[in-house]
Enzyme design. Structure first.
Site, PDB file in Angstrom:
ATOM      1  N   THR A  41     -13.258 124.933  -2.633  1.00 47.70           N
ATOM      2  CA  THR A  41     -13.569 125.711  -1.422  1.00 47.70           C
ATOM      3  C   THR A  41     -12.326 126.051  -0.582  1.00 47.70           C
ATOM      4  OG1 THR A  41     -15.691 124.535  -1.459  1.00 47.70           O
ATOM      5  CG2 THR A  41     -15.222 125.742   0.533  1.00 47.70           C
ATOM      6  N   THR A  61     -16.488 129.652  -1.229  1.00 45.26           N
ATOM      7  CA  THR A  61     -16.418 128.668  -2.308  1.00 45.26           C
ATOM      8  C   THR A  61     -16.862 129.234  -3.645  1.00 45.26           C
ATOM      9  OG1 THR A  61     -17.121 126.405  -2.898  1.00 45.26           O
ATOM     10  CG2 THR A  61     -18.798 127.821  -1.974  1.00 45.26           C
ATOM     11  N   GLU A  94     -17.553 126.410  -5.555  1.00 42.51           N
ATOM     12  CA  GLU A  94     -17.995 125.022  -5.710  1.00 42.51           C
ATOM     13  C   GLU A  94     -16.896 124.166  -6.319  1.00 42.51           C
ATOM     14  OE1 GLU A  94     -19.476 121.746  -5.068  1.00 42.51           O
ATOM     15  OE2 GLU A  94     -19.410 121.905  -7.241  1.00 42.51           O
ATOM     16  N   GLU A 117     -22.323 126.875  -8.372  1.00 45.44           N
ATOM     17  CA  GLU A 117     -22.970 126.413  -7.135  1.00 45.44           C
ATOM     18  C   GLU A 117     -24.318 125.745  -7.374  1.00 45.44           C
ATOM     19  OE1 GLU A 117     -21.281 125.768  -3.882  1.00 45.44           O
ATOM     20  OE2 GLU A 117     -20.593 127.666  -4.715  1.00 45.44           O
ATOM     21  N   SER A 176     -25.661 123.259   1.099  1.00 49.74           N
ATOM     22  CA  SER A 176     -24.207 123.235   1.202  1.00 49.74           C
ATOM     23  C   SER A 176     -23.780 122.223   2.261  1.00 49.74           C
ATOM     24  CB  SER A 176     -23.713 124.629   1.607  1.00 49.74           C
ATOM     25  OG  SER A 176     -22.319 124.613   1.849  1.00 49.74           O
ATOM     26  N   SER A 177     -22.494 121.862   2.202  1.00 52.72           N
ATOM     27  CA  SER A 177     -21.891 121.070   3.277  1.00 52.72           C
ATOM     28  C   SER A 177     -20.923 121.917   4.093  1.00 52.72           C
ATOM     29  CB  SER A 177     -21.102 119.899   2.691  1.00 52.72           C
ATOM     30  OG  SER A 177     -21.946 119.086   1.930  1.00 52.72           O
TER      31      SER A 177
HETATM   32  N1  GLY Z   1     -19.974 123.700  -2.881  1.00 49.72           N
HETATM   33  C1  GLY Z   1     -19.516 123.186  -1.663  1.00 49.72           C
HETATM   34  C2  GLY Z   1     -20.529 123.269  -0.584  1.00 49.72           C
HETATM   35  O1  GLY Z   1     -21.218 124.261  -0.504  1.00 49.72           O
HETATM   36  O2  GLY Z   1     -20.668 122.350   0.178  1.00 49.72           O
END
Ligand code: GLY
Length: 592
Positions: free
Chosen positions: A414, A432, A434, A451, A478-479
């Site tokens: 990311t 991102t 991922e 993802e 997601s984070s």
């Molecule tokens: N793939 C990282 C996120 O979306 O948190």
């Protein structure tokens, strides 16, 4: 080679290949030392970062993970473009020079402050699960979950990309500059070539075996079978062609026609691990505009991306619980870190239980950041030892809260971009594919995401459904936490980071550093990390943070000392704009 000299030379297009070896690859670490560049503005940005001071400007600012990308965005802003215009230039260059992190084959979230209306909104350009995908996509014929990389590498993990459509929507809504011209910097760099950075070379080297699984990616990243070297001049004519198509036809060039054909063919025929992404998935993809999710901290509104991201909710929960505690003793105080670590554990417990794509799963979004709920949860932090047990709370909600805790797998990749334009608009975008290099499948000169592995690999726990289970058309949780902090209705800080689910800890910590510890943005993005998610307290090795291993262990935390590779890019907004770029990555902040 000194990283700063390399970065400066990158801006000059200087070939550095001959004397570089794989041993000199240092993807992480501070940029220090002599800076040489013919471009005084870039030189200033590199010097500011190397000396640990923020870059100061009056009118506009851009902070992102690579000097080429920042320069492309800066040129757009200097010519009177908006932050939305600059995002197109920055993202398309990032997709070239930092292909491991983000690009046209991935997804992104944008938090936008509109100066003219004073409104804050968000664009959700998250990838979607193909309509033919089932909740057991990442399970074998016996119902056992696949190994992480068995799931990631190949077509199975690829979701419908959202980044091209997000760029288009942002430009349609808030852009001023000619769309096609915004692709020129990336097309020129892709055609003329750019010098491979230490970070890219290091990641290619460490991922060579997986990159070899895709013939197109292997030819690009492992020419003649060997990993790209630092400073090698790399061109990407396939990417230049894709960008030219998008410049002339708009984002639909990625979702229909030749590029879409190539994506679908590659995914569905990936050797050993085919996926189910189809033309229908691509052609129906939609960016969703959603309200920002905000939480209160020290009379600021900390606003960001709501579901399907857990970013704003979890950052907001951490800060909301800490709001009643005095953290002024600073980053190296064990009790301050006890409070921050356990607030994060409590927030991650709620994240694991409740947070997912709210278009598919009823979610107590407002309840999770309700000040009364957080004040109640914060009472759990009142002791002086680590919490023995942490479990999800019961936020206010008008549905039955009947979800099982999930099975988290979160690995870092990311990139984050913060921009303030001369009109006062603010963009905070985290983007991102991922995992590093995503699915490892390269089509049209860009990497396809993995993802879908952000979904829970298991759909149920003890017969109870997991909120973040995979469903057709759903967006994986997601984070990512692109954030704009507001004070009295005006933006004061744009910030975000890569780092998988550690993003949440990096962003919350930097906001505490800026607001509570009085650090400027460069100090705030550089503060030694201490991050807790699911119980283990991760302390950043080689920094002051590691000194708290003993005190935090004595409080009852399980402690680990390790590299923590954030990529925070922040801009504080006041009479002066101040930009900070994470010393752990290659980016800069640049303004005028
Ligand atoms: N793939 C990282 C996120 O979306 O948190």
């Amino acid at each position: 080679m000194n990283k700063s000299i390399f970065l400066a030379a990158m801006m000059l297009g200087a070939p550095l290949a001959a004397q570089q070896t794989a041993d000199s690859v240092q993807p992480e670490g501070a940029a220090t030392g002599v800076v040489q560049s013919l471009d005084p503005v870039v030189q200033g940005a590199l010097q500011a970062k190397a000396s640990g001071t923020p870059f100061a400007a009056k009118d506009w600012m851009v902070a992102a993970a690579n000097p080429h990308a920042v320069k492309a965005g800066a040129d757009v802003l200097a010519a009177g473009g908006t932050a939305a215009d600059a995002l197109v230039a920055v993202q398309t260059v990032l997709g070239l020079v930092e292909p491991q992190s983000s690009g046209l084959g991935g997804g992104a979230f944008l938090v936008w402050y509109d100066a003219a209306s004073g409104a804050l909104t968000t664009l959700d350009g998250r990838e979607t699960a193909p309509l033919a995908a089932t909740p057991t996509l990442f399970q074998d014929e016996n119902g056992e979950t696949l190994g992480f990389f068995d799931a990631v590498v190949g077509g199975r993990s690829v979701g419908t990309p959202g980044t091209p459509a997000l760029l288009q929507m942002a430009h349609d809504k808030w852009g001023k500059a000619d769309w096609a011209g915004l692709f020129d910097p990336a097309i020129t760099l892709a055609t003329d070539g750019f010098a491979v950075s230490p970070r890219l070379a290091g990641l290619v080297q460490s991922d060579a075996e997986r990159l070899a699984s895709d013939a197109t990616g292997a030819a690009y990243f492992l020419p003649a079978g060997a990993p790209l070297q630092i400073g090698a001049t790399l061109t990407n004519t396939a990417y230049a062609d894709s960008l030219t198509a998008m410049a002339t036809q708009g984002a639909s060039a990625i979702y229909t026609g030749e590029i879409a054909d190539a994506i679908v063919t590659a995914v569905q025929n990936a050797p050993g691990n085919p996926g189910v992404l189809s033309h229908v998935d691509l052609s129906i993809y939609q960016v969703k505009e959603r309200p920002a999710v905000c939480a209160t901290f020290r009379a600021h509104d900390v606003c960001g991306m709501g579901p399907p991201s857990s970013g704003a909710l979890t950052v907001g929960q951490i800060l909301g619980m800490l709001d009643g505690y005095d953290l002024s003793a600073g980053p190296n105080n064990a009790n301050v870190r006890r409070l921050m670590g356990d607030a994060a554990r409590l927030a991650f417990a709620d994240r694991g239980r409740y947070m997912a794509d709210s278009d598919y799963v009823p979610m107590p979004t407002a309840g999770l950041v309700d000040p009364a709920y957080l004040a109640d949860r914060a009472k759990l932090l009142g002791g002086d030892m680590a919490l023995a047990e942490v479990s999800a709370g019961s936020p206010e909600f008008d549905h039955a809260l009947n979800f099982a805790d999930d099975y988290p797998i979160d690995l870092p990749s990311t990139s984050h971009v913060s921009i303030v334009d001369s009109y006062g608009n603010v963009a905070s975008m985290t983007t991102t594919i991922e995992n590093a290099f995503g699915s490892r499948m390269m089509v049209g000169g860009f990497m396809l995401n993995n993802e879908l592995t952000d979904f829970s690999f298991r759909s149920h726990r003890d017969g109870v459904p997991v909120a973040n289970r995979l469903e057709p058309g759903k967006r994986p949780r997601s984070s990512m936490a692109p954030t704009i902090v507001m004070k009295d209705g005006a933006p004061v800080l744009a910030i975000g980071s890569p780092g998988g689910s550690r993003i949440i800890g990096y962003v919350a910590e930097a906001i505490v550093a800026h607001i509570d510890w009085g650090m400027d943005v460069q100090q705030a993005v550089s503060v030694p990390h201490m991050v807790n998610r699911f119980g283990t307290y991760d302390l950043e090795e080689g920094t002051d943070a590691a000194a708290l291993e003993g005190p935090l262990s004595a409080m009852g935390f399980e402690v680990g000392v390790r590299g923590l590779n954030s990529g925070l890019h922040a801009i504080s907004i006041g009479d002066t704009l101040l930009g900070g770029a994470d010393p752990r990555r290659e980016g800069i902040a640049l303004g005028n």
